[in-house]
Enzyme design. Structure first.
Site, PDB file in Angstrom:
ATOM      1  N   CYS A  98      -6.405   0.798  10.213  1.00  0.00           N
ATOM      2  CA  CYS A  98      -6.780   1.101   8.794  1.00  0.00           C
ATOM      3  C   CYS A  98      -8.252   0.844   8.457  1.00  0.00           C
ATOM      4  O   CYS A  98      -8.844  -0.107   8.782  1.00  0.00           O
ATOM      5  CB  CYS A  98      -5.902   0.325   7.975  1.00  0.00           C
ATOM      6  SG  CYS A  98      -6.313   0.066   6.152  1.00  0.00           S
ATOM      7  N   CYS A 102      -9.787   4.027   1.183  1.00  0.00           N
ATOM      8  CA  CYS A 102      -9.029   4.893   0.580  1.00  0.00           C
ATOM      9  C   CYS A 102      -8.214   4.496  -0.663  1.00  0.00           C
ATOM     10  O   CYS A 102      -7.942   5.337  -1.590  1.00  0.00           O
ATOM     11  CB  CYS A 102      -7.786   5.754   1.511  1.00  0.00           C
ATOM     12  SG  CYS A 102      -8.118   5.212   3.157  1.00  0.00           S
ATOM     13  N   THR A 189      -5.203  -4.687   0.274  1.00  0.00           N
ATOM     14  CA  THR A 189      -6.045  -4.003   1.556  1.00  0.00           C
ATOM     15  C   THR A 189      -7.539  -3.900   1.259  1.00  0.00           C
ATOM     16  O   THR A 189      -7.976  -3.461   0.537  1.00  0.00           O
ATOM     17  CB  THR A 189      -5.535  -2.498   1.632  1.00  0.00           C
ATOM     18  OG1 THR A 189      -4.199  -2.674   2.010  1.00  0.00           O
ATOM     19  CG2 THR A 189      -6.324  -2.114   2.858  1.00  0.00           C
ATOM     20  N   GLU A 255      -5.333  -7.876   4.689  1.00  0.00           N
ATOM     21  CA  GLU A 255      -4.726  -7.866   3.226  1.00  0.00           C
ATOM     22  C   GLU A 255      -4.695  -9.260   2.685  1.00  0.00           C
ATOM     23  O   GLU A 255      -4.833 -10.098   3.446  1.00  0.00           O
ATOM     24  CB  GLU A 255      -3.075  -7.388   3.157  1.00  0.00           C
ATOM     25  CG  GLU A 255      -3.029  -6.054   3.015  1.00  0.00           C
ATOM     26  CD  GLU A 255      -3.308  -5.250   4.297  1.00  0.00           C
ATOM     27  OE1 GLU A 255      -3.264  -5.795   5.433  1.00  0.00           O
ATOM     28  OE2 GLU A 255      -3.665  -3.868   4.093  1.00  0.00           O
ATOM     29  N   HIS A 290      -2.120   8.034  -2.605  1.00  0.00           N
ATOM     30  CA  HIS A 290      -1.972   7.156  -1.642  1.00  0.00           C
ATOM     31  C   HIS A 290      -1.192   7.724  -0.846  1.00  0.00           C
ATOM     32  O   HIS A 290      -1.322   7.534   0.616  1.00  0.00           O
ATOM     33  CB  HIS A 290      -1.964   5.853  -2.174  1.00  0.00           C
ATOM     34  CG  HIS A 290      -2.429   4.682  -1.309  1.00  0.00           C
ATOM     35  ND1 HIS A 290      -3.738   4.902  -0.673  1.00  0.00           N
ATOM     36  CD2 HIS A 290      -1.883   3.723  -0.445  1.00  0.00           C
ATOM     37  CE1 HIS A 290      -4.001   3.820   0.348  1.00  0.00           C
ATOM     38  NE2 HIS A 290      -2.601   3.071   0.486  1.00  0.00           N
ATOM     39  N   TYR A 294      -1.192   9.308   4.045  1.00  0.00           N
ATOM     40  CA  TYR A 294      -0.472   8.689   5.299  1.00  0.00           C
ATOM     41  C   TYR A 294      -0.139   9.711   6.185  1.00  0.00           C
ATOM     42  O   TYR A 294      -0.147   9.428   7.527  1.00  0.00           O
ATOM     43  CB  TYR A 294       0.760   7.904   4.587  1.00  0.00           C
ATOM     44  CG  TYR A 294       0.472   6.516   4.358  1.00  0.00           C
ATOM     45  CD1 TYR A 294      -0.507   6.262   3.494  1.00  0.00           C
ATOM     46  CD2 TYR A 294       1.417   5.237   4.860  1.00  0.00           C
ATOM     47  CE1 TYR A 294      -0.615   4.797   3.265  1.00  0.00           C
ATOM     48  CE2 TYR A 294       1.096   4.356   4.574  1.00  0.00           C
ATOM     49  CZ  TYR A 294       0.112   3.745   3.926  1.00  0.00           C
ATOM     50  OH  TYR A 294      -0.084   2.585   3.546  1.00  0.00           O
ATOM     51  N   CYS A 297      -4.226   9.405   7.754  1.00  0.00           N
ATOM     52  CA  CYS A 297      -4.624   8.036   8.583  1.00  0.00           C
ATOM     53  C   CYS A 297      -3.695   7.624   9.680  1.00  0.00           C
ATOM     54  O   CYS A 297      -3.924   7.255  10.792  1.00  0.00           O
ATOM     55  CB  CYS A 297      -4.968   7.024   7.572  1.00  0.00           C
ATOM     56  SG  CYS A 297      -3.569   6.177   6.879  1.00  0.00           S
ATOM     57  N   GLU A 441       3.013  -2.075   7.907  1.00  0.00           N
ATOM     58  CA  GLU A 441       2.217  -1.402   6.950  1.00  0.00           C
ATOM     59  C   GLU A 441       2.653   0.126   6.714  1.00  0.00           C
ATOM     60  O   GLU A 441       2.597   0.436   5.767  1.00  0.00           O
ATOM     61  CB  GLU A 441       0.690  -1.327   7.711  1.00  0.00           C
ATOM     62  CG  GLU A 441      -0.342  -1.455   6.536  1.00  0.00           C
ATOM     63  CD  GLU A 441      -0.361  -0.063   5.840  1.00  0.00           C
ATOM     64  OE1 GLU A 441      -0.291   0.859   6.489  1.00  0.00           O
ATOM     65  OE2 GLU A 441      -0.894  -0.034   4.873  1.00  0.00           O
TER      66      GLU A 441
HETATM   67 FE1  SF4 Z   1      -5.244   2.240   5.074  1.00  0.00          FE
HETATM   68 FE2  SF4 Z   1      -4.203   4.441   5.515  1.00  0.00          FE
HETATM   69 FE3  SF4 Z   1      -4.323   3.157   3.357  1.00  0.00          FE
HETATM   70 FE4  SF4 Z   1      -6.505   4.104   3.896  1.00  0.00          FE
HETATM   71  S1  SF4 Z   1      -4.640   5.302   3.203  1.00  0.00           S
HETATM   72  S2  SF4 Z   1      -6.178   2.151   3.259  1.00  0.00           S
HETATM   73  S3  SF4 Z   1      -6.497   3.826   6.079  1.00  0.00           S
HETATM   74  S4  SF4 Z   1      -3.332   2.435   5.282  1.00  0.00           S
HETATM   75 FE    FE Z   2      -2.077   1.008   3.184  1.00  0.00          FE
END
Ligand code: SF4
Ligand code: FE
Length: 479
Positions: A98, A102, A189, A255, A290, A294, A297, A441
């Site tokens: 991660c 984002c 995060t 986190e 958000h 997913y 990433c 996560e």
């Molecule tokens: Fe992390 Fe993915 Fe969330 Fe971006 S979208 S903060 S890379 S878990």
């Molecule tokens: Fe996340």
């Protein structure tokens, strides 16, 4: 725009108050507990200067026309939304972890459209304030943490019904200069290595909860703000190298629990104060942006997991076995299914009244729901292929010990010609990518599975589907 090194150096200028392992940290940037997360976030800056990544990373600001990093951009087309997903996948392929930035990007986009709609409805002036703040973020290329998740206490009670009012961030006081807030945000995060944070409500609110309808921006080192860093699987290995699996970038976002102890926020940084009617919309917008991420990433990380599984299959001499090839096919199929969902919710994005583009929220929630399952399956298959050594390997200190190292080299070898050290490295990488904190996560990041199921039912247009069925069945009912 800042490059990776500029970003790292800019963190040294902050006075962010962070506790970890019961101690106040005095040099965050060089501390091995935080450095991998900082390195991962630094890639979101550095890649903007890589000619191959530029098309995804750099974009013109709709406010100023200047070139900015996409993480500070407000999406203004479906192409923007698609490029965001592709950017996230590309960065995760670099970091295998991660990279945290984002969350703030999603918070900026959610607040942009919601402040506009709030002004239209409530005669407020939040949107212009927010645009001024956004211009500051873009101009200085800052990393923003999105602070949404309150601790929540008794989950069956509303914020105003909690025994302790601080279990949700709330307004304590206001005067002509600004507001004072108190409470905490959990699972934050990347917050300890961000510059700014954006506080938002975490649930839809009612009139009794108006004091909890607060959205505002703060520097992460504002007076009264401090952070307690969360433990991660194998974090005591951070003094080593191979044992960490991904020593440079870590695994999850780093986190923390962030506490607001009577924190003052000037009015120019307040973007919601009492407009409880808009809390639910803000939560939904942020969550959908958000959840869109997913299939970007997590798929980038999955690309690395699939590659690692194929490498260890080579090292173990089983890469030609048909069941191994089939498992690799299954992993690719699952990863690309996730990616398809993120692309689809972007292609079906549409403009909000502010002009900012929003994703198709139903498809975005479906992607995240699939992530809570498919990533576990991808990880399960990688464990199946890798074998038990990812759970039983001795440490790198044993591998390099002059007395016992030769035994480890001898008994942990794979096919001829591959050093045992390489087998160690890839096994530890798989352990890192697929274990403990990073797996959880995928379940709870961007909201727990039930949160997506609520949105899926709300967006699924069940009444329309019932009408389709009744129509075909020849059922005629008075409405
Ligand atoms: Fe992390 Fe993915 Fe969330 Fe971006 S979208 S903060 S890379 S878990
Ligand atoms: Fe996340």
């Amino acid at each position: 725009m800042k490059n990776g090194q500029d970003y790292i150096e800019s963190l040294r200028l902050l006075k962010t108050k962070v506790y970890a392992f019961g101690e106040l940290i005095d040099n965050l940037v060089d501390n091995p507990l935080f450095r991998p997360h900082i390195n991962a976030a630094a890639e979101t800056y550095e890649l903007a200067f890589n000619p191959k990544a530029r098309d995804l990373m750099v974009v013109a600001s709709h406010l100023t026309g200047k070139e900015i990093n996409r993480f500070t951009h407000i999406h203004h087309s479906t192409e923007d939304l698609i490029k965001k997903v592709k950017m996230l996948r590309m960065i995760a392929q670099h970091t295998g972890s991660c990279f945290q930035r984002c969350v703030g990007c999603d918070a900026l986009n959610a607040l942009y459209s919601v402040t506009y709609e709030m002004d239209q409805d409530q005669n407020t002036d939040y949107h212009q304030r927010f645009k001024n703040y956004l211009a500051y973020i873009q101009e200085n290329d800052l990393m923003v943490a999105g602070s949404m998740t309150d601790p929540k206490g008794d989950r069956s009670l509303r914020p105003s019904q909690q025994a302790d009012a601080d279990l949700y961030v709330h307004l304590v006081d206001k005067n002509e200069k600004g507001i004072i807030i108190r409470g905490a945000k959990a699972h934050q995060t990347g917050i300890v290595n961000s510059h700014e944070l954006l506080v938002m409500p975490t649930v839809a609110l009612s009139a009794e909860d108006a004091a909890y309808a607060v959205a505002c921006a703060l520097p992460v080192d504002a007076p009264g703000v401090f952070h307690i860093f969360g433990r991660q699987t194998n974090d005591e290995r951070k003094k080593g190298c191979i044992d960490q699996g991904n020593a440079r970038y870590g695994s999850v976002g780093g986190e923390a629990l962030t506490i607001f102890e009577n924190v003052f926020v000037p009015w120019e940084r307040v973007f919601m104060c009492g407009e409880w009617q808009f809390a639910g919309t803000l939560v939904e917008r942020f969550a959908s942006y958000h959840r869109q991420n997913y299939g970007g990433c997590k798929v980038g990380v999955s690309d690395v997991i699939i590659g690692a599984a194929a490498v260890i299959a080579d090292y173990n001499g089983i890469s030609k076995a048909s069941h191994v090839r089939d498992k690799i096919v299954e992993m690719i199929h699952l990863a690309e299914t996730l990616y398809s969902g993120s692309i689809a919710c972007s292609v079906e994005g549409y403009p909000t009244p502010s002009g900012a583009y929003y994703v198709n929220p139903l498809l975005a929630n479906v992607v995240k729901q699939n992530v809570t399952r498919f990533i576990y399956e991808i990880c399960r298959l990688s464990h199946d292929i890798a074998g038990g050594l990812i759970a039983t390997l001795p440490s790198e200190y044993d591998l390099f010990n002059p007395e016992i190292g030769p035994y480890i080299n001898k008994y942990f070898c794979g096919i001829k010609g591959v050093p045992t050290e390489n087998r160690f490295r890839i096994a530890r990488l798989i352990e890192n990518l697929t274990g403990g904190t990073s797996l959880v996560e995928s379940m709870h990041g961007a909201g727990s599975p039930q949160a997506q199921r609520i949105m899926i039912l709300r967006q699924g247009n069940l009444e329309y589907k019932k009408r389709l069925a009744k129509n075909l069945a020849g059922i005629k009912e008075e409405i």
